[in-house]
Design an enzyme around this catalytic site. Structure first.
Site, PDB file in Angstrom:
ATOM      1  CG  ASP A  14      31.530  48.032  38.504  1.00  6.15           C
ATOM      2  OD1 ASP A  14      30.451  47.659  39.003  1.00  6.15           O
ATOM      3  OD2 ASP A  14      31.699  49.176  38.054  1.00  6.15           O
TER       4      ASP A  14
ATOM      5  CG  ASN B 143      29.054  48.609  47.733  1.00  6.54           C
ATOM      6  OD1 ASN B 143      30.058  47.904  47.627  1.00  6.54           O
ATOM      7  ND2 ASN B 143      28.622  49.356  46.717  1.00  6.54           N
TER       8      ASN B 143
HETATM    9  C1  FPP Z   1      29.991  45.171  41.726  1.00  5.77           C
HETATM   10  O1  FPP Z   1      28.974  44.910  40.795  1.00  5.77           O
HETATM   11  C2  FPP Z   1      30.127  44.139  42.729  1.00  5.77           C
HETATM   12  C3  FPP Z   1      29.962  44.305  44.078  1.00  5.77           C
HETATM   13  C4  FPP Z   1      29.610  45.592  44.690  1.00  5.77           C
HETATM   14  C5  FPP Z   1      30.131  43.200  44.995  1.00  5.77           C
HETATM   15  C6  FPP Z   1      31.213  42.226  44.671  1.00  5.77           C
HETATM   16  C7  FPP Z   1      30.884  40.953  45.343  1.00  5.77           C
HETATM   17  C8  FPP Z   1      31.111  39.716  44.863  1.00  5.77           C
HETATM   18  C9  FPP Z   1      31.812  39.429  43.594  1.00  5.77           C
HETATM   19  C10 FPP Z   1      30.632  38.549  45.620  1.00  5.77           C
HETATM   20  C11 FPP Z   1      31.165  38.405  47.002  1.00  5.77           C
HETATM   21  C12 FPP Z   1      32.625  38.352  47.054  1.00  5.77           C
HETATM   22  C13 FPP Z   1      33.319  37.610  47.929  1.00  5.77           C
HETATM   23  C14 FPP Z   1      34.792  37.773  47.971  1.00  5.77           C
HETATM   24  C15 FPP Z   1      32.715  36.665  48.840  1.00  5.77           C
HETATM   25  P1  FPP Z   1      27.711  45.886  40.794  1.00  5.77           P
HETATM   26  O2  FPP Z   1      26.676  45.275  41.675  1.00  5.77           O
HETATM   27  O3  FPP Z   1      28.134  47.251  41.159  1.00  5.77           O
HETATM   28  O4  FPP Z   1      27.297  45.799  39.287  1.00  5.77           O
HETATM   29  P2  FPP Z   1      26.604  46.942  38.404  1.00  5.77           P
HETATM   30  O5  FPP Z   1      27.536  48.107  38.384  1.00  5.77           O
HETATM   31  O6  FPP Z   1      26.472  46.288  37.066  1.00  5.77           O
HETATM   32  O7  FPP Z   1      25.285  47.249  39.024  1.00  5.77           O
END
Ligand code: FPP
Length: 250
Positions: free
Chosen positions: A25, A73
């Site tokens: 996250d 998501n």
């Molecule tokens: C959370 O940060 C992250 C995600 C919902 C996506 C995770 C994806 C990756 C790390 C890249 C793809 C992964 C692979 C395995 C190919 P957020 O967007 O919720 O951050 P925030 O809470 O600060 O808005």
């Protein structure tokens, strides 16, 4: 890199968790801090995925589950959803050789059939090409939510009851576990969440019944090997009692 070496040497390699699960996250906030669009955060999140996978394999962790995309998501802006799906395809294609070289198997949990066609195909291809690897199982939770998974298990068992193959009274923990998408995978002993949020957010609800929870303020793109070492050291200092009292533990 002195710090990294020092931390690593504090880990008892005989007692590392068999399974670590991570809620990655903070990509969006990290991007904002750098004055960039959210997608920039996800791209850098992939670097943290690579770093963490390598560290876990080096320590002899058998299963590493990463929460990459939840069923919730899909509600994000279309541009971001598309970017995440593209990133998934690109990452799998770019990393499959490295996974093979390191004997790491790629698997997935979640309703993956509902991913966009090309993401689904890239994922299937990655899983197929790495399926004989034995060192570590890298499990991507994609279009996953624990409530979806538990409902699915209930439906599967109910269908067996309806077909006369199962009696309701015979539904025990073992049968339920075998109807979950994590069938055959031991429960995570350690669950990590980055970015300072102290929530589980619909992740592995059944499987984390006895997991040790580790929350860190580090944003996911900043997560490096030493952050994983720190989480494992913290885990190893905890007493896991499973309902017993200290004196009963050997
Ligand atoms: C959370 O940060 C992250 C995600 C919902 C996506 C995770 C994806 C990756 C790390 C890249 C793809 C992964 C692979 C395995 C190919 P957020 O967007 O919720 O951050 P925030 O809470 O600060 O808005």
């Amino acid at each position: 890199m002195r710090l990294r070496m020092d931390l690593k040497s504090q880990i008892n390699l005989e007692k590392v968790p068999r399974h670590i699960a991570i809620i990655m996250d903070g990509n969006g906030r990290w991007a904002k801090q750098h004055g960039k669009p959210r997608v920039f955060g996800h791209r850098n999140g992939v670097k943290a995925v690579r770093e963490t996978t390598e560290a876990a394999a080096e320590l002899g962790i058998q299963h590493l589950t990463l929460y990459a995309f939840s069923t919730e998501n899909w509600n994000r802006p279309k541009l971001e959803v598309n970017a995440l799906m593209t990133l998934l395809v690109e990452t799998i294609q770019a990393e499959v050789n490295t996974l093979n070289k390191n004997d790491i198997r790629l698997t997935a949990i979640g309703d993956i059939a509902k991913l966009p066609e090309r993401s689904y195909r890239a994922l299937q291809d990655g899983m197929e090409k790495t399926r004989n690897n034995k060192r570590m199982n890298l499990i991507l939770a994609l279009n996953y939510s624990a409530k979806w998974e538990i409902l699915n298990a209930a439906r599967e068992l109910a269908a067996k009851v309806e077909a006369g193959q199962l009696k309701p009274a015979d539904i025990d923990e073992k049968k339920f576990i075998n109807a979950l998408s994590t069938k055959g995978i031991p429960d995570p002993e350690l669950l990590i969440r980055t970015s300072g949020e102290n929530r589980i957010s619909n992740f592995l609800l059944w499987q984390i019944a006895y997991a040790e929870l580790y929350f860190t303020p580090t944003l996911w793109p900043d997560f490096q090997k030493e952050h994983l070492y720190q989480a494992i050291i913290d885990y190893q200092h905890r007493e896991r009692r499973f309902g017993k009292i200290s004196e009963q533990l050997v």
